[in-house]
Design a protein around this motif. Structure first.
Motif, mmCIF file in Angstrom:
data_model
loop_
_atom_site.group_PDB
_atom_site.id
_atom_site.type_symbol
_atom_site.label_atom_id
_atom_site.label_comp_id
_atom_site.label_asym_id
_atom_site.label_seq_id
_atom_site.Cartn_x
_atom_site.Cartn_y
_atom_site.Cartn_z
ATOM 1 N N VAL A 77 28.965 112.406 -77.379
ATOM 2 C CA VAL A 77 29.489 113.141 -76.290
ATOM 3 C C VAL A 77 29.778 112.190 -75.414
ATOM 4 N N GLU A 78 30.547 112.664 -74.359
ATOM 5 C CA GLU A 78 31.016 112.033 -73.173
ATOM 6 C C GLU A 78 30.312 112.551 -72.071
ATOM 7 N N ASP A 79 29.781 111.911 -71.208
ATOM 8 C CA ASP A 79 28.876 112.593 -69.878
ATOM 9 C C ASP A 79 29.945 112.525 -68.864
ATOM 10 N N THR A 80 29.490 113.020 -67.689
ATOM 11 C CA THR A 80 30.432 113.313 -66.554
ATOM 12 C C THR A 80 30.778 111.978 -65.779
ATOM 13 N N MET A 81 30.010 110.854 -66.192
ATOM 14 C CA MET A 81 30.475 109.570 -65.854
ATOM 15 C C MET A 81 31.225 108.659 -66.781
ATOM 16 N N SER A 82 31.713 109.553 -67.721
ATOM 17 C CA SER A 82 32.981 108.565 -68.798
ATOM 18 C C SER A 82 31.937 107.962 -69.762
ATOM 19 N N MET A 83 30.605 107.999 -69.813
ATOM 20 C CA MET A 83 30.007 107.210 -70.771
ATOM 21 C C MET A 83 30.023 108.197 -72.108
ATOM 22 N N VAL A 84 30.028 107.402 -73.394
ATOM 23 C CA VAL A 84 30.232 108.223 -74.554
ATOM 24 C C VAL A 84 28.917 107.480 -75.149
ATOM 25 N N HIS A 85 28.121 108.324 -75.720
ATOM 26 C CA HIS A 85 26.563 107.960 -76.394
ATOM 27 C C HIS A 85 26.570 108.948 -77.436
ATOM 28 N N LYS A 142 37.276 101.047 -80.559
ATOM 29 C CA LYS A 142 37.098 100.034 -81.495
ATOM 30 C C LYS A 142 35.539 100.001 -81.693
ATOM 31 N N ASP A 143 34.973 99.632 -82.716
ATOM 32 C CA ASP A 143 33.753 99.219 -82.941
ATOM 33 C C ASP A 143 32.929 100.405 -82.602
ATOM 34 N N TYR A 144 33.327 101.551 -82.617
ATOM 35 C CA TYR A 144 32.743 102.878 -82.286
ATOM 36 C C TYR A 144 31.228 102.932 -82.801
ATOM 37 N N THR A 150 24.059 101.149 -78.590
ATOM 38 C CA THR A 150 23.327 100.706 -77.252
ATOM 39 C C THR A 150 22.669 101.996 -76.817
ATOM 40 N N GLU A 151 21.863 101.422 -75.662
ATOM 41 C CA GLU A 151 21.114 102.577 -74.859
ATOM 42 C C GLU A 151 21.758 103.594 -74.257
#
Length: 207
Positions: A77-85, A142-144, A150-151
């Motif tokens: 998922v992508e959060d509001t800060m454009s972080m994909v985790h 890349k390297d998804y 990572t955390e």
């Protein structure tokens, strides 16, 4: 769907009837269908705007454990800060018969297209394989699989947030479009009223 060219609507998640622009027109389109199918985790407005026949089918939610032959699955998922985790379910599924959205899409594709070009069932058994395919075609991913391990995951780079524009002018390009005075369904209503008035006038001998 309004013209009758599409007879079946299948919605996977979301609230199509309410979210699609021109709500009244969307309602009309859905009601024209022979069959409407909604695959979802909870009820919404779209479920009561149906075709001639309608099905509501459940699927695994994000909070439910998805275990396949390759092990426990996670989505991203992508959060509001454009972080994909990554995101993995923690709760036991409501039923052992529930399938994930990935498994449902792969099953439909396999039934419709076969596996000559894409091994749909293999992809459905391991979400990491899907992410590998995404990595192969989108440089930003890349390297998804390694990066979501990572955390906090990784930042999905967005040039616009840094005021960098990949245009010929190297600037943001805006365009203006006039809005119609009437929407499609409003124009249809107007035409219907005119037709009724004319018909009524002719019927009463007035020309």
């Amino acid at each position: 769907m309004i013209q009758g060219n599409a007879k079946v609507f299948i919605g996977l998640g979301g609230n199509f009837a309410a979210a699609t622009p021109d709500t009244e027109r969307s309602y009309q389109a859905l009601q024209q269908c022979d069959l409407t199918v909604h695959i979802s985790t909870k009820l919404n407005r779209s479920h009561v705007i149906t075709g001639k026949c309608a099905l509501i089918l459940p699927c695994l939610g994000r909070t439910e454990i998805d275990k396949q032959s390759s092990g426990l699955q996670s989505i991203t998922v992508e959060d509001t800060m454009s972080m994909v985790h990554s995101s993995a379910g923690q709760n036991q599924p409501a039923s052992h018969q529930l399938k994930s959205e990935v498994a449902i899409i792969a099953g439909i594709a396999n039934a419709a297209l076969g596996e000559q070009t894409v091994e749909w069932q293999k992809l459905a058994s391991d979400n990491r394989l899907i992410r590998d395919e995404i990595s192969a075609v989108l440089p930003e991913f890349k390297d998804y699989n390694a990066r979501i391990a990572t955390e906090r995951g990784f930042y999905l780079h967005n040039p616009a947030s840094q005021r960098r524009w990949h245009t010929k002018q190297q600037k943001a390009v805006f365009s203006a479009a006039m809005l119609p005075q009437q929407l499609a369904h409003e124009m249809a209503k107007t035409q219907t009223r005119i037709t009724r008035r004319r018909y009524g006038s002719y019927r009463n001998g007035v020309k």
